[in-house]
Motif scaffolding. Sequence first.
Motif: not given
Length: 116
Positions: A1-16, A28-41
């Motif tokens: 299954m492809n992750a919808m949120i990428k470039n960060v570890e899942h099921e782990a506490v982290f600092s953005l 510097v940018s790091r994309t976390l999600a990108q699709n037709d509805a939303v972009s999170i960077t």
Amino acid sequence: MNAMIKNVEHEAVFSLAAQVDVRKGEVVSRTLAQNDAVSITLFAFDKNEEISTHESDGDAMVTVLEGKGRLTVAGRDYLLEAGQSLVMPSRKPHAVFAEEAFKMLLVVVFPEKARG
């Protein structure tokens, strides 16, 4: 299954803020999600770096994670510090300038496309 949120570890506490590093003379940018509805960077700006004036088809919400940045929306300046957020409405010209090195989370929500 492809992750919808990428470039960060899942099921782990982290600092953005820890997910991007400020680099001298860069934005510097790091994309976390990108699709037709939303972009999170995530972004990290060195002092005096900027993203010049542009527009978006979606509403853009910025949350400052560290430091201080100046957001300009339709010619009006807003100085944001860590923990503060601002929504930049769609189709309004806006820009980002680093008053000091800073990091921000950008969430853009795009309009629903017409279904035919």
